[in-house]
Design an enzyme around this catalytic site. Structure first.
Site, mmCIF file in Angstrom:
data_model
loop_
_atom_site.group_PDB
_atom_site.id
_atom_site.type_symbol
_atom_site.label_atom_id
_atom_site.label_comp_id
_atom_site.label_asym_id
_atom_site.label_seq_id
_atom_site.Cartn_x
_atom_site.Cartn_y
_atom_site.Cartn_z
ATOM 1 C CD GLU A 81 -2.979 1.130 2.234
ATOM 2 O OE1 GLU A 81 -2.906 0.287 3.137
ATOM 3 O OE2 GLU A 81 -3.866 2.005 2.189
ATOM 4 C CE LYS A 263 -6.166 -0.748 5.495
ATOM 5 N NZ LYS A 263 -5.239 0.155 4.806
ATOM 6 C CG ASP A 279 0.112 -16.958 12.259
ATOM 7 O OD1 ASP A 279 -0.652 -16.252 11.567
ATOM 8 O OD2 ASP A 279 -0.214 -18.060 12.719
ATOM 9 C CG HIS A 378 -3.356 7.292 0.694
ATOM 10 N ND1 HIS A 378 -2.522 6.225 0.931
ATOM 11 C CD2 HIS A 378 -4.445 6.791 0.070
ATOM 12 C CE1 HIS A 378 -3.085 5.124 0.483
ATOM 13 N NE2 HIS A 378 -4.254 5.449 -0.055
#
Ligand code: HMG
Length: 426
Positions: A81, A263, A279, A378
């Site tokens: 991202e 998030k 993991d 962004h």
């Protein structure tokens, strides 16, 4: 030679590798691994999973100069991202200027469960299990002697009655797994306890499995940012700090916001968890369960203003059962590069770094959200992906990105139109 990371992101890929080599942050092996893309060998991948037909690549980047508990780390990030690495670098830089992150490891043990059902006399079963607790812990340790030799092993055991739609007696086992995440250790021990627990309880065992809700592996990271660093204008800086506090309160009160807030935190946490071969599903599952511990899903960070020092104080606590040994960690050559970049941290140090990255990522996102808005930083970086998606080749990328930014139009259609226009003119 003194390192200066200023402008590192503006260097070319080759210049970045050279920089790392010049400052002895990459040995020859690691350099070759990164430069010539010696990623996971197919034969190794074939042993790691089933039905393997190839390997899957993602960008491998890093965030320079993250200061955690007085140590400075170069933190590897695996993410697709745009703006995640930029945001973390931006935050880490500002937080280092303010003294860095401070962390507390509350504990580093894993929990597992044996679920018993059809237990005829719950009270009697709990008493029997309690009486034989030492024996059960010994049995657990005998099932996995190597972890005992390394200084770990089963530490606690207790039983709890669960009465809902069905009745259960749940036996919880807590194990010190040292540098390993511990899933195999726990599961081996728990399975060894199934028959003895059935005998002691008179019930039947439904399953024996580790819990990813690792409440005995909590880590807290904090930072104090000088409010003056938030903006050149003093009153604007204070305003941003106040809005960041409000934003963290918003995420405590509204699960719709909390989900996005968290998030953003996982943009950074997952990137480091992936880069270090850990993991990420386990880490996500545990942290989201922890975010719901008060009965509603909440943001994992808390921001407040310390009036006396005129600082913005940030805090994050979450379960981080991070490993430096076991699983695929020793198999993937790029994971080894990550551990070398991080200077071979212990599992506790790595957990501290990861918690700090989560807090940094949240700070950058909130600062952008309450000031310029997320799109400015962004989308500027997203424009590169857009240019590639539109089909731009080497020398076309940069002018196309500049054009998209100047037009503030970040649609694929527009990117394709501009590209076509460039090609017609050339
Ligand atoms: P800026 O103030 O324009 O940055 O912010 P700058 O150009 O002044 O550079 C300052 C420093 O930032 C640089 O120092 C670098 O350390 C770093 P320097 O090297 O120049 O001495 N930096 C970069 N590092 C690597 N690559 C770059 C780069 N640019 C700056 N290209 C910035 C620009 C993007 C940092 C800022 O706008 C920002 O932090 N925005 C937030 C972006 C973000 O959070 N992205 C995540 C994806 S959005 C999302 O999924 C999460 C979200 O929904 C979560 C939520 O809602 O809470 C938002």
């Amino acid at each position: 030679m003194k390192l200066s990371w200023t402008g590192f992101s503006k260097k070319s890929l080759q210049e970045r590798l050279k920089f790392l080599q010049d400052y002895h942050l990459l040995n020859e092996n690691n350099q070759a691994n990164l430069e010539y893309n010696h990623t996971l060998p197919l034969s190794t991948a074939d042993q790691m999973s089933e039905n393997v037909i190839g390997t899957f690549a993602l960008p491998y980047a890093f965030v320079p100069e993250v200061m955690v508990d007085g140590q400075v780390y170069q933190v590897p990030f695996v993410t697709e991202e745009p703006s995640v690495v930029a945001a973390a670098s931006f935050a880490a830089k500002m937080i280092k200027r303010s003294g860095g992150f401070k962390t507390t490891i509350h504990n580093r043990q894993m929990i597992g469960q044996v679920a018993l059902y059809h237990v005829p006399d719950i009270k009697n079963a709990i008493n029997n299990i309690q009486e034989k607790k030492q024996k059960l812990l010994e049995l657990a340790n005998q099932a996995h002697p190597s972890i005992v030799k390394r200084g770990g092993g089963a530490r606690h055991l207790h039983a709890e009655y669960l009465n809902g739609e069905a009745e259960f007696l749940i036996v919880y086992l807590t194990v010190d797994t040292q540098e390993a995440m511990g899933a195999n250790i726990l599961n081996t021990m728990l399975e060894a306890l199934k028959t003895p627990l059935e005998e002691l309880s008179g019930g039947k065992s439904l399953m024996a499995i580790l819990s990813n809700y690792a409440t005995e592996a909590l880590v807290t990271a904090t930072c104090e940012i000088d409010i003056r660093f938030l903006d050149r204008n003093k009153s604007e800086a204070l305003d941003i700090a106040k809005k960041i506090v409000l934003a963290s309160q918003f995420a405590k009160q509204d699960p719709y916001r909390a989900s996005t807030h968290n998030k953003g935190i996982f943009n950074g946490i997952d990137a480091v968890v992936l880069a270090t071969g850990n993991d990420w599903r386990a880490i996500e599952a545990g942290a989201h369960a922890y975010a719901s511990r008060n009965g509603t899903y909440q943001g994992l960070t808390t921001w407040s203003i310390k009036e006396a020092t005129q600082t913005l104080y940030g805090e994050i606590t979450l379960p981080l059962p991070i490993a430096t040994k076991g699983g695929s960690i020793g198999l993937n050559p790029t994971v080894q590069v990550s551990f070398d970049l991080l200077n071979q941290p212990t599992a506790k140090e790595l957990a501290s770094i990861i918690a700090s990255i989560g807090l940094a990522q949240n700070f950058a996102a909130l600062k952008a959200l309450v000031s310029t808005g997320i799109q400015q930083g962004h989308m500027k970086l997203q424009a590169k992906s857009l240019a590639l998606l539109a089909g731009a080749q080497d020398t076309e990328i940069s002018p196309l990105v500049s054009q998209l930014i100047s037009e503030k139009n970040f649609s694929l259609k527009r990117a394709q139109e501009i590209l076509e226009d460039f090609r017609q003119k050339s």
